[in-house]
Design a protein around this motif. Sequence first.
Motif, PDB file in Angstrom:
ATOM      1  N   GLY A 160       0.806  -1.220   0.000  1.00 26.32           N
ATOM      2  CA  GLY A 160       0.000   0.000   0.000  1.00 26.32           C
ATOM      3  C   GLY A 160       0.836   1.265   0.000  1.00 26.32           C
ATOM      4  O   GLY A 160       0.495   2.249  -0.648  1.00 26.32           O
ATOM      5  N   ASN A 161       1.978   1.245   0.724  1.00 17.61           N
ATOM      6  CA  ASN A 161       2.699   2.510   0.909  1.00 17.61           C
ATOM      7  C   ASN A 161       3.796   2.754  -0.127  1.00 17.61           C
ATOM      8  O   ASN A 161       4.607   3.653   0.029  1.00 17.61           O
ATOM      9  CB  ASN A 161       3.286   2.566   2.331  1.00 17.61           C
ATOM     10  N   VAL A 162       3.839   1.926  -1.178  1.00 14.63           N
ATOM     11  CA  VAL A 162       4.893   2.117  -2.175  1.00 14.63           C
ATOM     12  C   VAL A 162       4.544   3.291  -3.087  1.00 14.63           C
ATOM     13  O   VAL A 162       3.386   3.473  -3.463  1.00 14.63           O
ATOM     14  CB  VAL A 162       5.109   0.822  -2.992  1.00 14.63           C
ATOM     15  N   ASP A 163       5.535   4.070  -3.403  1.00 19.99           N
ATOM     16  CA  ASP A 163       5.372   5.225  -4.277  1.00 19.99           C
ATOM     17  C   ASP A 163       4.744   4.782  -5.612  1.00 19.99           C
ATOM     18  O   ASP A 163       5.149   3.756  -6.161  1.00 19.99           O
ATOM     19  CB  ASP A 163       6.785   5.788  -4.509  1.00 19.99           C
ATOM     20  N   GLU A 164       3.775   5.571  -6.115  1.00 19.30           N
ATOM     21  CA  GLU A 164       3.074   5.235  -7.378  1.00 19.30           C
ATOM     22  C   GLU A 164       4.066   4.928  -8.499  1.00 19.30           C
ATOM     23  O   GLU A 164       3.886   4.008  -9.285  1.00 19.30           O
ATOM     24  CB  GLU A 164       2.201   6.416  -7.815  1.00 19.30           C
ATOM     25  N   GLN A 165       5.116   5.756  -8.554  1.00 23.05           N
ATOM     26  CA  GLN A 165       6.114   5.652  -9.619  1.00 23.05           C
ATOM     27  C   GLN A 165       6.755   4.270  -9.706  1.00 23.05           C
ATOM     28  O   GLN A 165       7.120   3.816 -10.776  1.00 23.05           O
ATOM     29  CB  GLN A 165       7.247   6.662  -9.342  1.00 23.05           C
ATOM     30  N   ILE A 166       6.923   3.631  -8.537  1.00 25.33           N
ATOM     31  CA  ILE A 166       7.647   2.350  -8.561  1.00 25.33           C
ATOM     32  C   ILE A 166       6.734   1.151  -8.306  1.00 25.33           C
ATOM     33  O   ILE A 166       7.218   0.034  -8.087  1.00 25.33           O
ATOM     34  CB  ILE A 166       8.870   2.355  -7.599  1.00 25.33           C
ATOM     35  N   LYS A 167       5.412   1.366  -8.341  1.00 23.71           N
ATOM     36  CA  LYS A 167       4.502   0.223  -8.225  1.00 23.71           C
ATOM     37  C   LYS A 167       4.740  -0.653  -9.449  1.00 23.71           C
ATOM     38  O   LYS A 167       4.828  -0.150 -10.582  1.00 23.71           O
ATOM     39  CB  LYS A 167       3.059   0.700  -8.177  1.00 23.71           C
ATOM     40  N   ALA A 168       4.836  -1.981  -9.239  1.00 23.02           N
ATOM     41  CA  ALA A 168       5.218  -2.891 -10.320  1.00 23.02           C
ATOM     42  C   ALA A 168       4.354  -2.699 -11.565  1.00 23.02           C
ATOM     43  O   ALA A 168       4.879  -2.565 -12.686  1.00 23.02           O
ATOM     44  CB  ALA A 168       5.130  -4.317  -9.828  1.00 23.02           C
ATOM     45  N   HIS A 169       3.043  -2.631 -11.361  1.00 26.34           N
ATOM     46  CA  HIS A 169       2.137  -2.514 -12.504  1.00 26.34           C
ATOM     47  C   HIS A 169       2.476  -1.279 -13.335  1.00 26.34           C
ATOM     48  O   HIS A 169       2.592  -1.338 -14.562  1.00 26.34           O
ATOM     49  CB  HIS A 169       0.693  -2.471 -11.976  1.00 26.34           C
ATOM     50  N   ASN A 170       2.681  -0.140 -12.655  1.00 27.99           N
ATOM     51  CA  ASN A 170       2.985   1.106 -13.367  1.00 27.99           C
ATOM     52  C   ASN A 170       4.324   1.028 -14.092  1.00 27.99           C
ATOM     53  O   ASN A 170       4.485   1.564 -15.194  1.00 27.99           O
ATOM     54  CB  ASN A 170       2.987   2.291 -12.403  1.00 27.99           C
TER      55      ASN A 170
ATOM     56  N   ARG B  93      16.069   0.652  -5.505  1.00 29.40           N
ATOM     57  CA  ARG B  93      15.771   0.183  -4.145  1.00 29.40           C
ATOM     58  C   ARG B  93      14.289   0.359  -3.833  1.00 29.40           C
ATOM     59  O   ARG B  93      13.733   1.427  -4.056  1.00 29.40           O
ATOM     60  CB  ARG B  93      16.601   0.999  -3.153  1.00 29.40           C
ATOM     61  N   TYR B  94      13.673  -0.699  -3.360  1.00 27.07           N
ATOM     62  CA  TYR B  94      12.299  -0.587  -2.872  1.00 27.07           C
ATOM     63  C   TYR B  94      12.064  -1.672  -1.848  1.00 27.07           C
ATOM     64  O   TYR B  94      12.811  -2.650  -1.772  1.00 27.07           O
ATOM     65  CB  TYR B  94      11.282  -0.677  -4.021  1.00 27.07           C
ATOM     66  N   ARG B  95      10.990  -1.463  -1.062  1.00 27.42           N
ATOM     67  CA  ARG B  95      10.717  -2.455  -0.014  1.00 27.42           C
ATOM     68  C   ARG B  95       9.527  -3.297  -0.439  1.00 27.42           C
ATOM     69  O   ARG B  95       8.520  -2.782  -0.931  1.00 27.42           O
ATOM     70  CB  ARG B  95      10.407  -1.725   1.285  1.00 27.42           C
ATOM     71  N   TYR B  96       9.640  -4.591  -0.321  1.00 28.26           N
ATOM     72  CA  TYR B  96       8.511  -5.481  -0.563  1.00 28.26           C
ATOM     73  C   TYR B  96       8.633  -6.633   0.427  1.00 28.26           C
ATOM     74  O   TYR B  96       9.554  -7.449   0.347  1.00 28.26           O
ATOM     75  CB  TYR B  96       8.536  -6.000  -2.016  1.00 28.26           C
ATOM     76  N   ASP B  97       7.698  -6.677   1.404  1.00 28.91           N
ATOM     77  CA  ASP B  97       7.810  -7.696   2.454  1.00 28.91           C
ATOM     78  C   ASP B  97       7.299  -9.039   1.943  1.00 28.91           C
ATOM     79  O   ASP B  97       6.382  -9.091   1.118  1.00 28.91           O
ATOM     80  CB  ASP B  97       7.010  -7.247   3.681  1.00 28.91           C
ATOM     81  N   ILE B  98       7.913 -10.090   2.408  1.00 29.77           N
ATOM     82  CA  ILE B  98       7.570 -11.441   1.939  1.00 29.77           C
ATOM     83  C   ILE B  98       6.886 -12.210   3.062  1.00 29.77           C
ATOM     84  O   ILE B  98       7.342 -12.164   4.217  1.00 29.77           O
ATOM     85  CB  ILE B  98       8.863 -12.184   1.509  1.00 29.77           C
TER      86      ILE B  98
END
Length: 493
Positions: free
Chosen positions: A67-77, A93-98
């Motif tokens: 939810g808190n990922v910047d729009e610019q780096i959302k995978a879909h975008n 660099r980005y955060r994605y929890d597993i």
Amino acid sequence: MSAESQHILPKDIFQTIFEKSPGSLLIKADMPRFTILAASDSYLEFTDTTRDAILGRGFSEVFPDNGNVDEQIKAHNVFVRVVNTGKKIDIPRYRYDIFNQQSKCYEEHHWSCSNVPIKGDNGEIAYILNTVVDITAEVKAKETALENEKRLNLALEATGLATWELSLIDNTFTYSAGMAEIFGLNPDTPLTIDMLRSQVTEEDMRNIILPSYQQALISGEYLYEVKVVWPDKSQHWIKIQGTIIYDEHNNHETMLGTILDITESKRDEIRKNDFIAMASHELKTPLTSIKAYIQLLAKKLDNNNDEFVANALTKAGNQVNKMANLIYGFLDLSRLESGKLQIKMQDFDINKLLAENIAEAQLINNNHTIIFNAAGEIMVHADRERIGQVINNFLSNAIKYSPKDSTVTITTKRFDDEIEVSVSDTGVGIKPKDQEKLFQRFYRVDSDEINNITGFGIGLYLASEIIQRHKGKIWVNSEENKGSTFSFSLPIG
Ligand code: ADP
């Protein structure tokens, strides 16, 4: 088989290579679904999933955006942009929890990824190769480093310290917050090394900073105290400490260290010095007249042979001399600390000076045997009175700290470029841990034997300062309960 077909690898080999490649996912460019077509083993391992669970499914369905990922780096975008622009997009660099299947909870992960467009037969972008690297360990290490830096900065702020780094190659100067304030400048003022140096007096630059810098290039260590003048003309003191960092060829690369505002303690020291100077100065006058009266009485006594009075007068005279030595020591100390201790150089025979000092010591003290090992004349260029003071200190200590009836031996040696004077006793000796500190101001060995011997611990400090001002060396060799040898050397020629 044609030559060409010999170089074409079977399709399933590509499949295997892909599956073994690091962190890769092949995604179909079927916007907006972005179907996952293939995944490498390590990708599955990173994301704690299986091929069955993700192949043929839409990317966002399997890996919903945080939810808190910047729009610019959302995978879909990002995928949409790759398809629309036909250009590779890297997200450093980005955060994605597993979700950890075993512990049933999300684990913090940081990633770096690259998204490469791949064209299909018709020239349109048909696939995206998404490659990810788990950089959690690096990010954590960086966070710890930043945290440590923050802590260090807080500690620096609390202690009034600032850190600095000076490149010895191009003079680039970097420094921590708080540096400008130490120089009386606005905290945001951009600083250069020349700016800071301009706040030091020319005299201190010549006598303190440049020699310390030259010395640091040899020893690798930098330490000095110096006065700085703030823009409002007030005077402050700083203590600089540093170390030289060498490159792989052992060339000087950088100098780094700390800087501390010591104005308060320096002002206390100055006040203390002024007090010592004033008190000793005031004590000098009555003492000189007591000494004169004792001499006068001794003369008068010549006509009247009263042994008791003669004895009492000699003792009183000795005590007055001791006190005068102490007071002169304090006066010298305050002169030294305020930079007013003068050295008057002249040529003289050091053996003659030693003979005079020994005769004087023998007059006051006839309990010790003093042996003087010296032959002929040894000329030196030095301050005769100050060198006499050093010899007196060595001699009186040797007598003070050794048993009655023991022997004190004085030796002079002449080498090509220096002379050496040593005074040896067979007294209490000094422990190695104390030997290093003896030449410091007010240092006295703390032991029962010594506590009842009077002294203030300034004699050797003065001696070492005097010898240093002659560019000579001073040192001690000693063994506890066996005795000590104090020596100094002076350069000749
Ligand atoms: P003071 O003798 O007045 O205390 P000094 O600076 O001359 O001051 O000496 C400092 C200390 O070094 C002395 O207090 C003593 O503990 C030690 N010391 C100096 N000379 C000797 C010596 N010859 N033998 C043993 N200890 C010595």
